[in-house]
Design an enzyme around this catalytic site. Structure first.
Site, PDB file in Angstrom:
ATOM      1  N   LYS A  97      18.433   9.544  94.744  1.00 10.90           N
ATOM      2  CA  LYS A  97      17.869   8.656  93.869  1.00 10.90           C
ATOM      3  C   LYS A  97      17.168   7.601  94.424  1.00 10.90           C
ATOM      4  O   LYS A  97      16.117   7.213  93.781  1.00 10.90           O
ATOM      5  CB  LYS A  97      19.223   8.110  92.898  1.00 10.90           C
ATOM      6  N   CYS A 100      13.682  -0.804  88.631  1.00  9.83           N
ATOM      7  CA  CYS A 100      14.363   0.334  89.711  1.00  9.83           C
ATOM      8  C   CYS A 100      13.689   0.323  90.957  1.00  9.83           C
ATOM      9  O   CYS A 100      14.159   0.141  91.791  1.00  9.83           O
ATOM     10  CB  CYS A 100      14.153   1.691  88.926  1.00  9.83           C
TER      11      CYS A 100
HETATM   12  N1  SAJ Z   1       2.828   1.022  89.249  1.00 10.49           N
HETATM   13  C1  SAJ Z   1       1.539   0.838  89.950  1.00 10.49           C
HETATM   14  N2  SAJ Z   1       0.718   1.766  90.161  1.00 10.49           N
HETATM   15  C2  SAJ Z   1       1.107   2.947  89.906  1.00 10.49           C
HETATM   16  C3  SAJ Z   1       2.304   3.154  89.068  1.00 10.49           C
HETATM   17  C4  SAJ Z   1       2.921   2.281  88.855  1.00 10.49           C
HETATM   18  O1  SAJ Z   1       1.353  -0.232  90.490  1.00 10.49           O
HETATM   19  O2  SAJ Z   1       0.021   3.900  90.255  1.00 10.49           O
HETATM   20  C5  SAJ Z   1       3.708  -0.027  88.950  1.00 10.49           C
HETATM   21  C6  SAJ Z   1       4.121  -0.399  87.367  1.00 10.49           C
HETATM   22  O3  SAJ Z   1       2.856  -1.004  86.944  1.00 10.49           O
HETATM   23  C7  SAJ Z   1       5.136  -0.873  87.437  1.00 10.49           C
HETATM   24  C8  SAJ Z   1       6.009  -0.160  88.819  1.00 10.49           C
HETATM   25  O4  SAJ Z   1       4.992   0.362  89.471  1.00 10.49           O
HETATM   26  O5  SAJ Z   1       5.256  -2.035  87.824  1.00 10.49           O
HETATM   27  C9  SAJ Z   1       7.018   0.855  88.286  1.00 10.49           C
HETATM   28  O6  SAJ Z   1       6.518   1.674  87.226  1.00 10.49           O
HETATM   29  P1  SAJ Z   1       6.864   3.400  87.097  1.00 10.49           P
HETATM   30  O7  SAJ Z   1       6.129   3.623  85.959  1.00 10.49           O
HETATM   31  O8  SAJ Z   1       6.348   3.685  88.505  1.00 10.49           O
HETATM   32  O9  SAJ Z   1       8.254   3.574  87.276  1.00 10.49           O
HETATM   33  P2  SAJ Z   1       9.515   2.794  86.133  1.00 10.49           P
HETATM   34  O10 SAJ Z   1      10.191   1.732  86.879  1.00 10.49           O
HETATM   35  O11 SAJ Z   1       9.333   2.565  84.893  1.00 10.49           O
HETATM   36  O12 SAJ Z   1      10.623   4.159  86.371  1.00 10.49           O
HETATM   37  C10 SAJ Z   1      10.895   4.410  87.680  1.00 10.49           C
HETATM   38  C11 SAJ Z   1      11.011   6.192  87.755  1.00 10.49           C
HETATM   39  N3  SAJ Z   1      10.810   6.627  89.195  1.00 10.49           N
HETATM   40  C12 SAJ Z   1       9.910   7.336  89.761  1.00 10.49           C
HETATM   41  O13 SAJ Z   1       8.922   7.801  88.877  1.00 10.49           O
HETATM   42  C13 SAJ Z   1      10.113   7.964  90.988  1.00 10.49           C
HETATM   43  C14 SAJ Z   1      11.721   6.897  86.599  1.00 10.49           C
HETATM   44  O14 SAJ Z   1      11.639   8.144  86.866  1.00 10.49           O
HETATM   45  C15 SAJ Z   1      13.133   6.396  87.092  1.00 10.49           C
HETATM   46  O15 SAJ Z   1      14.074   6.947  86.395  1.00 10.49           O
HETATM   47  C16 SAJ Z   1      13.220   4.797  86.848  1.00 10.49           C
HETATM   48  O16 SAJ Z   1      12.374   4.363  87.932  1.00 10.49           O
HETATM   49  C17 SAJ Z   1      14.794   4.498  87.425  1.00 10.49           C
HETATM   50  O17 SAJ Z   1      15.387   4.218  86.497  1.00 10.49           O
HETATM   51  O18 SAJ Z   1      14.901   4.315  88.659  1.00 10.49           O
END
Ligand code: SAJ
Length: 403
Positions: free
Chosen positions: A205, A259
């Site tokens: 995780k 997360c």
């Molecule tokens: N972000 C960027 N650039 C990108 C992708 C995301 O700047 O190309 C930023 C987003 O704007 C945001 C942050 O990253 O601020 C996180 O967003 P996210 O969509 O990547 O992830 P979360 O936090 O919504 O969910 C994550 C997911 N983990 C992964 O993709 C590895 C999800 O599957 C997990 O279950 C969740 O964390 C968790 O609960 O741990």
């Protein structure tokens, strides 16, 4: 239903509630436990206290049909799931107090043959700590209960679908526990169930979210380099990604949510010497937000020099990522708050929210009409294709107007 296990879900938040509702929808008796009486009352009315697509209908259905009920006190069950928060304390040390109090709450109700599954994001070794806590108070259960770790990996905004479809890594404190937990997840997960030990599942995780954090840090670093080099970072990434083995993510205002901005610290705090790139990625992603603030401040100061008055700055988007209303650990919100604190004139725009307890929200239309500097902090769908008159200065930190 005959023979289905009785389930207790400890924690009815963003993960616990959808998971409890999904299990209950398979006609399994679930009791959800939460420390908040208000949360318990809301759920028992068939309503929800969080925003997540499709969850309200599901909870209403399972509560109305008697498969899910909520309580503040644990009851006897065959399977206990723990999905409570694991924030960090000062110096990024993980705070296990919610897990500890959930375990203390369930210990008196445990019977022989029970299965306890930890789903909360946890530092390596936590599942063994749960076992030690249980056996310290109930030594007669040694060898008589099953304990496993199975992290959730659902994406906020798509939780119900991903809960059912995503593969899971399941690791017991022994093989019998792993097997027992795998059998349980078969009731409601369609994705593959991968067996391992509890330490590997715990680390899995942390590594998943750290991997995404490192990749986003790379994109954010590129955006800062490109700003100096006068290169359009969005075009650059689009072109680099044409290579068959390159897949760069998108830069933004920083990394938010509860997360990805948190979990990597669990590795860093435990392995401070070894976790170099993981720590650096966290620092780069945090720095990106401060860099954005500096850029906006410089633009506002230049405006004052050019026009002899303070600029009205519109912060376009406050959520932690596009197309949601969730403000937890949001870098965009931090930018807006910091600018406000430093005395700049700020309009806050978040089209996914009706209101905010602290700030007056402006509509997109109002911001376009009144603001001098439009700062795009979150790439919400609704911002794409907006038109402005010639006097507006646009600062796009999230690629709304990519190229
Ligand atoms: N972000 C960027 N650039 C990108 C992708 C995301 O700047 O190309 C930023 C987003 O704007 C945001 C942050 O990253 O601020 C996180 O967003 P996210 O969509 O990547 O992830 P979360 O936090 O919504 O969910 C994550 C997911 N983990 C992964 O993709 C590895 C999800 O599957 C997990 O279950 C969740 O964390 C968790 O609960 O741990």
């Amino acid at each position: 239903m005959e023979n289905t296990p009785k389930v207790v879900m400890m924690g009815l938040g963003y993960i616990g509630l959808p998971t409890a509702a999904l299990i209950a929808s398979k006609k399994i008796q679930v009791t959800g436990i939460d420390i908040s009486q208000q949360v318990v009352d809301t759920i028992n009315e068939g309503k929800i206290h969080i925003v997540e697509p499709d969850l309200d209908g599901l909870v209403h259905y399972v509560v109305k049909n008697g498969f899910l009920k909520a309580s503040t006190k644990a009851v006897e069950a065959d399977v206990y799931l723990i999905a409570v928060p694991t924030p960090f304390k000062e110096s990024y040390i993980p705070d296990l107090s919610y897990i500890e109090s959930a375990v203390r709450n369930l210990i008196p109700t445990l019977k022989k043959g029970a299965l306890v599954i930890l789903e909360s994001t946890s530092p390596v070794g936590t599942t063994h700590k749960v076992r030690d806590m249980i056996l310290a108070e109930r030594p007669e259960l040694e060898g008589e209960i099953y304990i496993a770790y199975c992290p959730e990996r659902v994406l906020p905004g798509n939780v119900i679908y991903e809960l059912e479809q995503n593969d899971r890594a399941i690791g017991g404190i022994d093989e019998a526990s792993t097997e027992k937990a795998v059998e349980f997840y078969k009731y409601f997960v369609k994705g593959e169930l991968h067996k391992t030990n509890s330490q590997t599942a715990e680390m899995c995780k942390l590594v998943e979210n750290s991997s995404r954090d490192v990749q986003i840090a790379f994109a954010n670093e590129l955006s800062i380099i490109c700003d100096r080099a006068n290169i359009n970072v969005w075009e650059l990434i689009r072109l680099a990604n044409k290579h068959p083995r390159v897949n760069i993510l998108q830069p933004g205002t920083g990394v938010g949510g509860h997360c990805i901005a948190v979990d990597p610290w669990f590795i860093v705090s435990e392995f401070p010497e070894e976790a170099k790139i993981i720590r650096l990625a966290r620092e780069i992603n945090n720095y990106k937000t401060e860099w954005v603030i500096e850029k906006v401040k410089n633009a506002a100061l230049q405006y004052k020099i050019d026009y002899g008055r303070d600029a009205i700055i519109a912060c376009m988007g406050l959520a932690f990522k596009p197309n949601i209303d969730d403000l937890r650990e949001s870098p965009a919100l931090h930018v807006a708050e910091q600018l406000g604190k430093e005395g700049f004139t700020v309009m806050n725009v978040e089209p996914n929210l009706k209101e905010h307890p602290k700030y007056r929200l402006s509509s997109t239309k109002e911001a376009i009409e009144r603001a001098d500097i439009l700062v795009f902090l979150v790439a919400h769908q609704g911002f794409k294709g907006l038109n402005f008159n010639g006097n507006k200065q646009i600062l796009d930190f999230c690629g709304v107007f990519k190229e």
